[in-house]
Scaffold this motif. Structure first.
Motif, short mmCIF file in Angstrom:
data_model
loop_
_atom_site.label_atom_id
_atom_site.label_comp_id
_atom_site.label_asym_id
_atom_site.label_seq_id
_atom_site.Cartn_x
_atom_site.Cartn_y
_atom_site.Cartn_z
N PRO A 10 0.81 -1.22 0.00
CA PRO A 10 0.00 0.00 0.00
C PRO A 10 0.84 1.28 0.00
N SER A 11 2.05 1.19 0.53
CA SER A 11 2.89 2.40 0.54
C SER A 11 3.30 2.80 -0.87
N HIS A 12 3.45 1.81 -1.78
CA HIS A 12 3.75 2.14 -3.18
C HIS A 12 2.57 2.88 -3.81
N GLN A 13 1.37 2.37 -3.56
CA GLN A 13 0.18 3.01 -4.10
C GLN A 13 0.04 4.44 -3.58
N LEU A 14 0.24 4.60 -2.30
CA LEU A 14 0.13 5.91 -1.68
C LEU A 14 1.18 6.87 -2.23
N SER A 15 2.38 6.38 -2.39
CA SER A 15 3.46 7.20 -2.93
C SER A 15 3.16 7.64 -4.37
N ASN A 16 2.67 6.71 -5.18
CA ASN A 16 2.30 7.07 -6.57
C ASN A 16 1.19 8.11 -6.59
N PHE A 17 0.20 7.91 -5.75
CA PHE A 17 -0.92 8.86 -5.69
C PHE A 17 -0.44 10.24 -5.27
N MET A 18 0.38 10.29 -4.23
CA MET A 18 0.87 11.58 -3.74
C MET A 18 1.74 12.28 -4.79
N SER A 19 2.49 11.52 -5.56
CA SER A 19 3.30 12.12 -6.64
C SER A 19 2.40 12.76 -7.69
N GLN A 20 1.32 12.06 -8.05
CA GLN A 20 0.37 12.62 -9.02
C GLN A 20 -0.28 13.89 -8.48
N MET A 21 -0.65 13.86 -7.22
CA MET A 21 -1.31 15.01 -6.61
C MET A 21 -0.34 16.20 -6.50
N TYR A 22 0.91 15.90 -6.24
CA TYR A 22 1.91 16.97 -6.16
C TYR A 22 2.05 17.66 -7.51
N LEU A 23 2.05 16.86 -8.58
CA LEU A 23 2.19 17.44 -9.92
C LEU A 23 1.02 18.35 -10.28
N THR A 24 -0.17 18.02 -9.79
CA THR A 24 -1.34 18.84 -10.09
C THR A 24 -1.57 19.94 -9.07
N ASP A 25 -0.72 19.96 -8.03
CA ASP A 25 -0.82 20.96 -6.97
C ASP A 25 -2.21 20.94 -6.33
N ALA A 26 -2.69 19.72 -6.04
CA ALA A 26 -4.04 19.54 -5.48
C ALA A 26 -4.05 19.88 -4.00
N SER A 27 -5.17 20.42 -3.56
CA SER A 27 -5.34 20.77 -2.14
C SER A 27 -5.58 19.50 -1.34
N ASP A 28 -5.54 19.63 -0.02
CA ASP A 28 -5.75 18.49 0.87
C ASP A 28 -7.15 17.90 0.67
N ALA A 29 -8.14 18.76 0.52
CA ALA A 29 -9.52 18.30 0.32
C ALA A 29 -9.65 17.54 -1.01
N THR A 30 -9.02 18.05 -2.04
CA THR A 30 -9.06 17.39 -3.34
C THR A 30 -8.40 16.02 -3.28
N GLN A 31 -7.30 15.92 -2.55
CA GLN A 31 -6.62 14.64 -2.40
C GLN A 31 -7.53 13.63 -1.71
N CYS A 32 -8.24 14.08 -0.67
CA CYS A 32 -9.16 13.19 0.04
C CYS A 32 -10.30 12.72 -0.87
N ARG A 33 -10.76 13.59 -1.75
CA ARG A 33 -11.84 13.22 -2.67
C ARG A 33 -11.34 12.36 -3.82
N ALA A 34 -10.12 12.57 -4.24
CA ALA A 34 -9.58 11.84 -5.39
C ALA A 34 -9.06 10.44 -5.02
N PHE A 35 -8.61 10.27 -3.80
CA PHE A 35 -7.99 9.00 -3.42
C PHE A 35 -8.91 7.79 -3.62
N PRO A 36 -10.18 7.86 -3.28
CA PRO A 36 -11.05 6.69 -3.47
C PRO A 36 -11.16 6.23 -4.93
N THR A 37 -10.89 7.11 -5.87
CA THR A 37 -10.96 6.72 -7.28
C THR A 37 -9.83 5.76 -7.66
N THR A 38 -8.84 5.63 -6.79
CA THR A 38 -7.72 4.72 -7.07
C THR A 38 -7.92 3.36 -6.42
N LEU A 39 -9.09 3.13 -5.80
CA LEU A 39 -9.35 1.89 -5.09
C LEU A 39 -10.31 1.00 -5.89
#
Length: 189
Positions: A10-39
């Motif tokens: 799961p740490s690999h998945q989380l790391s990949n997700f956070m890298s994508q979010m960093y590139l898009t400069d997503a807010s904390d709320a957006t990250q929380c809403r977007a994360f379930p789409t990767t499950l």
């Protein structure tokens, strides 16, 4: 973004997700809403079962995710585990080398000496193991060169054996006279 199916670390998945979010400069709320789409289904059920308002930031969500799926975490492999990889009795050097190389990829900070010793000591008895032990390679490049030469020789000998088997000729009868006698028996007067 790849989806997480619960079978990998799961740490690999989380790391990949956070890298994508960093590139898009997503807010904390957006990250929380977007994360379930990767499950996927089962993992999404876990997410839906979280109590309301129990997640106040993406860090909370990440901690919960890791705590729930940490059992799937890849076990760390160490360099001495290479000593357990042995060449099979009928295994070609090429397939053994591929298996050994895959195992090496799983080990971080692997000392070169351990890699060389693991590769050499795990060879079955034969011409290659004897020749490589005599030369005492000091670098991975030397081992690679010797291995490639041996693989090429092994492949060539295998090709030579199959071509002989495919194009075998019947044994020749050198005595022409005996053949003539068999085909043209002499008639008595």
């Amino acid at each position: 973004m790849t989806t997480y199916d619960g079978t990998s670390d799961p740490s690999h998945q989380l790391s990949n997700f956070m890298s994508q979010m960093y590139l898009t400069d997503a807010s904390d709320a957006t990250q929380c809403r977007a994360f379930p789409t990767t499950l996927t289904k089962t993992e999404l059920k876990w997410f839906d079962s979280l109590p309301p308002r129990s997640v106040t930031s993406f860090n909370d969500l990440a901690k919960n995710f890791l705590a729930r799926f940490s059992i799937q975490k890849d076990m760390a492999k160490h360099a001495p585990s290479l000593l357990g990889i042995k060449q099979g009795d009928r295994e070609s050097i090429h397939s053994y080398k591929e298996r050994f190389d895959k195992a090496c990829l799983d080990i971080q900070n692997r000392p070169m000496e351990v890699t060389i010793i693991g590769l050499i000591n795990s060879l079955r008895e034969g011409p290659f193991s004897h020749s490589i032990c005599k030369k005492h390679p000091t670098s991975l490049n030397e081992v690679q060169d010797q291995t490639e030469k041996c693989i090429n020789m092994e492949e060539n000998s295998r090709l030579g054996d199959t071509s002989k088997a495919r194009f075998s000729y019947p044994p020749r009868d050198n005595d022409k006279e005996s053949r003539k006698k068999k085909t043209n028996p002499q008639r008595s007067p």
